[in-house]
Design a protein around this motif. Structure first.
Motif, short mmCIF file in Angstrom:
data_model
loop_
_atom_site.label_atom_id
_atom_site.label_comp_id
_atom_site.label_asym_id
_atom_site.label_seq_id
_atom_site.Cartn_x
_atom_site.Cartn_y
_atom_site.Cartn_z
N ALA A 150 -13.84 0.61 -8.80
CA ALA A 150 -13.28 -0.44 -7.93
C ALA A 150 -11.80 -0.22 -7.69
CB ALA A 150 -13.52 -1.81 -8.55
N ALA A 151 -11.06 0.15 -8.72
CA ALA A 151 -9.61 0.35 -8.57
C ALA A 151 -9.33 1.52 -7.63
CB ALA A 151 -8.97 0.60 -9.93
N GLN A 152 -10.06 2.61 -7.79
CA GLN A 152 -9.87 3.77 -6.89
C GLN A 152 -10.23 3.41 -5.45
OE1 GLN A 152 -10.87 7.89 -8.16
NE2 GLN A 152 -11.85 6.89 -9.90
N LEU A 153 -11.31 2.66 -5.29
CA LEU A 153 -11.74 2.29 -3.94
C LEU A 153 -10.71 1.40 -3.27
CD1 LEU A 153 -14.31 2.94 -2.28
CD2 LEU A 153 -15.13 0.66 -2.86
N LEU A 154 -10.13 0.47 -4.02
CA LEU A 154 -9.09 -0.40 -3.46
C LEU A 154 -7.85 0.40 -3.09
CD1 LEU A 154 -9.40 -3.50 -5.82
CD2 LEU A 154 -10.10 -3.36 -3.42
N ALA A 155 -7.48 1.38 -3.92
CA ALA A 155 -6.31 2.21 -3.63
C ALA A 155 -6.55 3.06 -2.38
CB ALA A 155 -5.98 3.10 -4.82
N LEU A 156 -7.72 3.66 -2.30
CA LEU A 156 -8.07 4.44 -1.11
C LEU A 156 -8.11 3.54 0.12
CD1 LEU A 156 -10.89 6.69 -2.60
CD2 LEU A 156 -8.69 7.50 -1.73
N GLY A 157 -8.62 2.34 -0.05
CA GLY A 157 -8.68 1.39 1.06
C GLY A 157 -7.30 1.03 1.56
N ALA A 158 -6.34 0.86 0.65
CA ALA A 158 -4.97 0.55 1.06
C ALA A 158 -4.37 1.69 1.88
CB ALA A 158 -4.12 0.27 -0.17
N VAL A 159 -4.63 2.93 1.45
CA VAL A 159 -4.15 4.08 2.22
C VAL A 159 -4.84 4.12 3.59
CG1 VAL A 159 -4.04 6.60 2.30
CG2 VAL A 159 -3.63 5.41 0.15
N TYR A 160 -6.12 3.81 3.62
CA TYR A 160 -6.84 3.82 4.90
C TYR A 160 -6.25 2.78 5.86
CZ TYR A 160 -10.30 3.59 8.51
OH TYR A 160 -10.89 3.60 9.74
N LEU A 161 -5.84 1.63 5.34
CA LEU A 161 -5.27 0.59 6.21
C LEU A 161 -3.99 1.08 6.87
CD1 LEU A 161 -5.84 -2.70 4.18
CD2 LEU A 161 -7.21 -1.75 6.05
N VAL A 162 -3.21 1.88 6.15
CA VAL A 162 -2.00 2.47 6.76
C VAL A 162 -2.40 3.40 7.90
CG1 VAL A 162 0.01 3.94 6.35
CG2 VAL A 162 -0.68 2.26 4.62
N CYS A 163 -3.44 4.20 7.68
CA CYS A 163 -3.94 5.09 8.73
C CYS A 163 -4.46 4.29 9.91
CB CYS A 163 -5.06 5.99 8.18
SG CYS A 163 -4.53 7.13 6.89
N GLU A 164 -5.11 3.17 9.63
CA GLU A 164 -5.64 2.31 10.69
C GLU A 164 -4.52 1.71 11.52
OE1 GLU A 164 -8.75 1.05 12.89
OE2 GLU A 164 -9.08 2.07 10.97
N LEU A 165 -3.43 1.32 10.86
CA LEU A 165 -2.29 0.79 11.60
C LEU A 165 -1.68 1.86 12.50
CD1 LEU A 165 -0.36 -1.56 12.14
CD2 LEU A 165 1.00 -0.79 10.18
N ALA A 166 -1.61 3.10 12.00
CA ALA A 166 -1.10 4.20 12.83
C ALA A 166 -2.00 4.42 14.04
CB ALA A 166 -1.00 5.48 11.99
N ALA A 167 -3.31 4.33 13.83
CA ALA A 167 -4.24 4.49 14.94
C ALA A 167 -4.08 3.37 15.96
CB ALA A 167 -5.67 4.52 14.42
N ALA A 168 -3.93 2.14 15.48
CA ALA A 168 -3.74 1.00 16.38
C ALA A 168 -2.46 1.18 17.21
CB ALA A 168 -3.68 -0.31 15.59
N ALA A 169 -1.39 1.66 16.55
CA ALA A 169 -0.14 1.88 17.27
C ALA A 169 -0.29 2.97 18.33
CB ALA A 169 0.96 2.26 16.27
N THR A 170 -1.08 4.00 18.02
CA THR A 170 -1.31 5.09 18.98
C THR A 170 -2.08 4.59 20.19
OG1 THR A 170 -1.32 6.72 17.19
CG2 THR A 170 -2.34 7.37 19.28
N TRP A 171 -3.17 3.87 19.96
CA TRP A 171 -3.95 3.34 21.07
C TRP A 171 -3.16 2.29 21.85
CZ3 TRP A 171 -8.72 4.46 23.15
CH2 TRP A 171 -9.45 5.46 22.50
N ALA A 172 -2.36 1.51 21.15
CA ALA A 172 -1.52 0.53 21.84
C ALA A 172 -0.48 1.22 22.71
CB ALA A 172 -0.83 -0.38 20.82
N GLY A 173 0.03 2.37 22.24
CA GLY A 173 0.97 3.12 23.06
C GLY A 173 0.35 3.57 24.37
N ALA A 174 -0.90 4.02 24.30
CA ALA A 174 -1.59 4.43 25.52
C ALA A 174 -1.80 3.23 26.44
CB ALA A 174 -2.93 5.07 25.18
#
Length: 213
Positions: A150-174
């Motif tokens: 559970a702890a590893q999954l939560l940590a990986l999930g937090a990193v994924y959320l940063v990636c998701e924010l970067a993706a949202a910013a990229t699509w928003a830029g377009a």
């Protein structure tokens, strides 16, 4: 979480996050009508939804939804209906003065609530997001590590959320590029129609998502 674990996870997570889907198309449409900053701020609603899903998967929600096909389907179709309604609302929106009002509202913090709510509801209703967190994240959990599953999954999930924010910013830029420029009646109508069409496509993608999960 080790450096090698992150080195393998981050590129894969970015590719997954950047994939066209209901949430990214929504960020595109939000930026086209409200601007890049408003769309990125609204994307935090998506992060909240995904954060809840990640926490739920870490503590057993995935198994509950997998065992209740009716509940999962109800959530998905509610999301489809919501996106379809947003698509129609944008497609049929009045043109006169709409761009000026949208840009004025984008500068007001209170005006960001609806965008975050749209992102949250779209994200929480997407069955592919649940599949992503139940099938993709666990592949990078290290067996026998000092941290538990559970702890590893939560940590990986937090990193994924940063990636998701970067993706949202990229699509928003377009999307912001589409909405940039003059405020002529014809241009505003084109922005409304393209944004509405993309949200209709997002609704279709969400409707088809259940066939693959």
């Amino acid at each position: 979480m080790s450096g090698l674990q992150l080195l393998a996870f981050v590129p894969a997570a970015l590719l997954m996050a950047l994939t066209p889907g209901p949430s990214n198309l929504l960020a595109f449409a939000n930026a086209a009508t409200r601007g890049w900053g408003a769309a990125v701020a609204g994307a935090f609603g998506r992060l909240a939804a995904y954060g809840l899903l990640i926490a739920g998967v870490a503590f057993g929600l995935g198994a509950v939804l997998a065992a209740s096909a009716g509940l999962a389907a109800a959530i998905k179709w509610a999301g489809v209906a919501y996106l379809a309604w947003l698509a129609w609302k944008l497609w049929s929106a009045p043109v006169e003065g709409a761009m000026a009002r949208a840009r004025a509202e984008a500068g007001r913090p209170r005006g960001l609530g609806p965008l975050a709510r749209r992102e949250f509801l779209t994200g929480i209703a997407n069955p592919k997001a649940l599949v992503l967190f139940t099938a993709f994240l666990p592949q990078f959990v290290q067996a026998g590590a000092a941290w538990g599953f559970a702890a590893q999954l939560l940590a990986l999930g937090a990193v994924y959320l940063v990636c998701e924010l970067a993706a949202a910013a990229t699509w928003a830029g377009a999307g912001a590029l589409l909405g940039a420029g003059g405020m002529s009646r014809a241009r505003r109508r084109a922005v409304n129609r393209v944004s509405g069409g993309l949200l209709a496509l997002a609704a279709l993608l969400l409707a088809r998502a259940g066939r693959a999960v």
